[in-house]
Scaffold this motif. Sequence first.
Motif, PDB file in Angstrom:
ATOM      1  N   GLY A  63     -13.861  10.616  -7.180  1.00  0.00           N
ATOM      2  CA  GLY A  63     -13.450   9.846  -6.014  1.00  0.00           C
ATOM      3  C   GLY A  63     -11.931   9.731  -5.930  1.00  0.00           C
ATOM      4  O   GLY A  63     -11.212   9.935  -6.913  1.00  0.00           O
ATOM      5  N   LYS A  64     -11.443   9.374  -4.756  1.00  0.00           N
ATOM      6  CA  LYS A  64     -10.005   9.208  -4.543  1.00  0.00           C
ATOM      7  C   LYS A  64      -9.533   7.912  -5.200  1.00  0.00           C
ATOM      8  O   LYS A  64     -10.102   6.850  -4.993  1.00  0.00           O
ATOM      9  CB  LYS A  64      -9.693   9.174  -3.052  1.00  0.00           C
ATOM     10  CG  LYS A  64      -8.203   9.060  -2.746  1.00  0.00           C
ATOM     11  CD  LYS A  64      -7.948   9.032  -1.252  1.00  0.00           C
ATOM     12  CE  LYS A  64      -6.461   8.879  -0.965  1.00  0.00           C
ATOM     13  NZ  LYS A  64      -6.189   8.817   0.502  1.00  0.00           N
ATOM     14  N   LYS A  65      -8.476   8.001  -5.953  1.00  0.00           N
ATOM     15  CA  LYS A  65      -7.925   6.828  -6.634  1.00  0.00           C
ATOM     16  C   LYS A  65      -7.061   6.005  -5.687  1.00  0.00           C
ATOM     17  O   LYS A  65      -6.309   6.549  -4.881  1.00  0.00           O
ATOM     18  CB  LYS A  65      -7.113   7.253  -7.856  1.00  0.00           C
ATOM     19  CG  LYS A  65      -7.949   7.923  -8.944  1.00  0.00           C
ATOM     20  CD  LYS A  65      -7.087   8.459 -10.059  1.00  0.00           C
ATOM     21  CE  LYS A  65      -7.948   9.056 -11.174  1.00  0.00           C
ATOM     22  NZ  LYS A  65      -8.776  10.177 -10.704  1.00  0.00           N
ATOM     23  N   MET A  66      -7.176   4.687  -5.807  1.00  0.00           N
ATOM     24  CA  MET A  66      -6.340   3.794  -5.020  1.00  0.00           C
ATOM     25  C   MET A  66      -5.039   3.462  -5.729  1.00  0.00           C
ATOM     26  O   MET A  66      -4.057   3.072  -5.102  1.00  0.00           O
ATOM     27  CB  MET A  66      -7.083   2.485  -4.703  1.00  0.00           C
ATOM     28  CG  MET A  66      -8.300   2.639  -3.840  1.00  0.00           C
ATOM     29  SD  MET A  66      -8.989   1.041  -3.333  1.00  0.00           S
ATOM     30  CE  MET A  66      -7.916   0.646  -1.940  1.00  0.00           C
ATOM     31  N   ILE A  67      -5.047   3.562  -7.058  1.00  0.00           N
ATOM     32  CA  ILE A  67      -3.888   3.192  -7.854  1.00  0.00           C
ATOM     33  C   ILE A  67      -3.711   4.215  -8.970  1.00  0.00           C
ATOM     34  O   ILE A  67      -4.684   4.613  -9.619  1.00  0.00           O
ATOM     35  CB  ILE A  67      -4.040   1.758  -8.411  1.00  0.00           C
ATOM     36  CG1 ILE A  67      -2.823   1.342  -9.226  1.00  0.00           C
ATOM     37  CG2 ILE A  67      -5.300   1.597  -9.222  1.00  0.00           C
ATOM     38  CD1 ILE A  67      -2.827  -0.133  -9.586  1.00  0.00           C
ATOM     39  N   LEU A 114      -1.709   1.385 -13.199  1.00  0.00           N
ATOM     40  CA  LEU A 114      -2.709   1.147 -14.239  1.00  0.00           C
ATOM     41  C   LEU A 114      -2.322   1.863 -15.533  1.00  0.00           C
ATOM     42  O   LEU A 114      -1.943   3.039 -15.505  1.00  0.00           O
ATOM     43  CB  LEU A 114      -4.077   1.638 -13.766  1.00  0.00           C
ATOM     44  CG  LEU A 114      -5.251   1.404 -14.710  1.00  0.00           C
ATOM     45  CD1 LEU A 114      -5.554  -0.073 -14.833  1.00  0.00           C
ATOM     46  CD2 LEU A 114      -6.485   2.170 -14.231  1.00  0.00           C
ATOM     47  N   ILE A 115      -2.394   1.153 -16.623  1.00  0.00           N
ATOM     48  CA  ILE A 115      -2.267   1.762 -17.946  1.00  0.00           C
ATOM     49  C   ILE A 115      -3.653   2.074 -18.495  1.00  0.00           C
ATOM     50  O   ILE A 115      -3.932   3.175 -18.947  1.00  0.00           O
ATOM     51  CB  ILE A 115      -1.511   0.835 -18.919  1.00  0.00           C
ATOM     52  CG1 ILE A 115      -0.123   0.510 -18.376  1.00  0.00           C
ATOM     53  CG2 ILE A 115      -1.417   1.480 -20.303  1.00  0.00           C
ATOM     54  CD1 ILE A 115       0.785   1.698 -18.175  1.00  0.00           C
ATOM     55  N   PRO A 169      -8.715  -0.726  -9.034  1.00  0.00           N
ATOM     56  CA  PRO A 169      -8.530   0.308 -10.071  1.00  0.00           C
ATOM     57  C   PRO A 169      -9.801   1.045 -10.434  1.00  0.00           C
ATOM     58  O   PRO A 169      -9.741   2.090 -11.093  1.00  0.00           O
ATOM     59  CB  PRO A 169      -7.989  -0.483 -11.265  1.00  0.00           C
ATOM     60  CG  PRO A 169      -8.470  -1.883 -11.048  1.00  0.00           C
ATOM     61  CD  PRO A 169      -8.486  -2.087  -9.559  1.00  0.00           C
ATOM     62  N   ARG A 170     -10.973   0.538 -10.024  1.00  0.00           N
ATOM     63  CA  ARG A 170     -12.222   1.252 -10.277  1.00  0.00           C
ATOM     64  C   ARG A 170     -12.293   2.547  -9.464  1.00  0.00           C
ATOM     65  O   ARG A 170     -12.892   3.526  -9.925  1.00  0.00           O
ATOM     66  CB  ARG A 170     -13.418   0.379  -9.879  1.00  0.00           C
ATOM     67  CG  ARG A 170     -13.859  -0.622 -10.912  1.00  0.00           C
ATOM     68  CD  ARG A 170     -15.146  -1.281 -10.461  1.00  0.00           C
ATOM     69  NE  ARG A 170     -15.750  -2.060 -11.524  1.00  0.00           N
ATOM     70  CZ  ARG A 170     -15.573  -3.368 -11.682  1.00  0.00           C
ATOM     71  NH1 ARG A 170     -14.793  -4.027 -10.843  1.00  0.00           N
ATOM     72  NH2 ARG A 170     -16.163  -4.007 -12.669  1.00  0.00           N
TER      73      ARG A 170
END
Length: 346
Positions: free
Chosen positions: A83-87, A295-296, A263-264
Motif C-alpha cells: 500500500g501507499k505510505k502516508m509517512i 517514522l523510525i 503510520p500503518r
Amino acid sequence: MQTIFIILSCIVLLSILIPFIKLTHWTVRVFDYPRFQKFIFLIIIGLLFIAVDKNWLTISIFSLLVLAGLYLITVIVPYTPIGKKMIDKVKLNPNEKSLDILVYNVLQDNNKYQKLVELVNKKNPDIIFLLETNKEWMNNITEATKKYEYKIEVPLENTYGLLFYSKLPIKHQEINYLIDKEIPSIIADIEYNNEIVRLYGLHPTPPVPQENEESAERDAEILMIGKQAKEYGKACIVFGDLNDVAWSRTTKLFLKTSKMLDPRRGRGMFNTFHAHHWFLRWPLDHFFLSSQFRLIDMIREPNIGSDHFPILIKAVIRCDDTSGELDLDKDEKIEVEEKIKEGKSK
C-alpha cells in the motif's frame, strides 16, 4: 451443497454491505471491524462454488462474491507493505534522539503488573500512556514509573482511567471530558529536541452493548480531537485506544479533518486486539502523526496479560511534508459537524 453455498454467500455479502449503512447502533457498527476475516470467509465460500451445480443463480452469486472480494482488497491493501505510505520511514542521524511512545490498554481486571514493569524497563520509552487504569494499577507499577518525572494521573474504577508518564518536560497539560463527564482525555505539551510537541491521548467508548450501544459518542470525540489537532497546526501526535479500526469511515474522516498521517498505511495492520484470539484481531490502538514527523519504527509488543497488545512508536521531527495529507470535501465537512453534534447530544 448448493443450499449451503447460497446461505453462506448471502451471510458474508450482507456482512460486507452493512457497514455502508450510516447508523450508529452497535449492531451495524460492529461489522466495521473484521474486514480481513470477511475476506478469508469470502475466499472459503468462493471455493465451495467448485462443488455446486452451475446455474444462473449460483453463477450470479459467485459474481457478487468476486466483486465483494475486489472491494475488500481495496480496503485491506492500504494496510499491507504494497500500500501507499502516508509517512516516510527514516534512520536517525547521529545527533538525533527519537521520541518513543508506548501505549497499552492494560485491561483493568488484569493483575499482571510485573509484566508491564518489565516491558517498560526493557523498552525505556520517553512517554507511557496506559488505559483502563485504576489506583491499583497506578500503585503496582511504581517500580517502572518512578523514574518518570512528569505525569498526568487520572485513575478511575470505570475502565476509563488514564495514566500518562513522561521523561520529557510537560509545558502544558489538560484533562478534558469532551463528551462524557466520566470519560477523560488528555492534552500534554512536551518539550522534545528543543521543540514543543502536543500530545492528545484518548479512550472513547466502544459501540458494544455492555459499554455504549451507539458509536455516536466515540465518533464525536475522535472527530473533535481531529479538529483540535488541525487548529493547533504544529507538531502533534494523537494516540490511544480509539475503539475504532483504521479503515472505518470515522477514522478516514478524522485523517481528513486533522490532516494527520497514519503510520500503518503501507506497512501493516498492527492488530492490537484481541490478544488472546488470533483470528479475531483488528487495529484498535493508534498513533497518528502530524506532517512534521517521520517514522523510525512501529512495534506491536508481545502479549503481557491484557486483551490488547502494547504498541510502541519511535518518531522524529524533520521538515514539514504534507504530501500524505488527505482533504475533506464539502459534504464530508458537513458530515463531520453532524457526527459531532449527534455525539454531543447523546
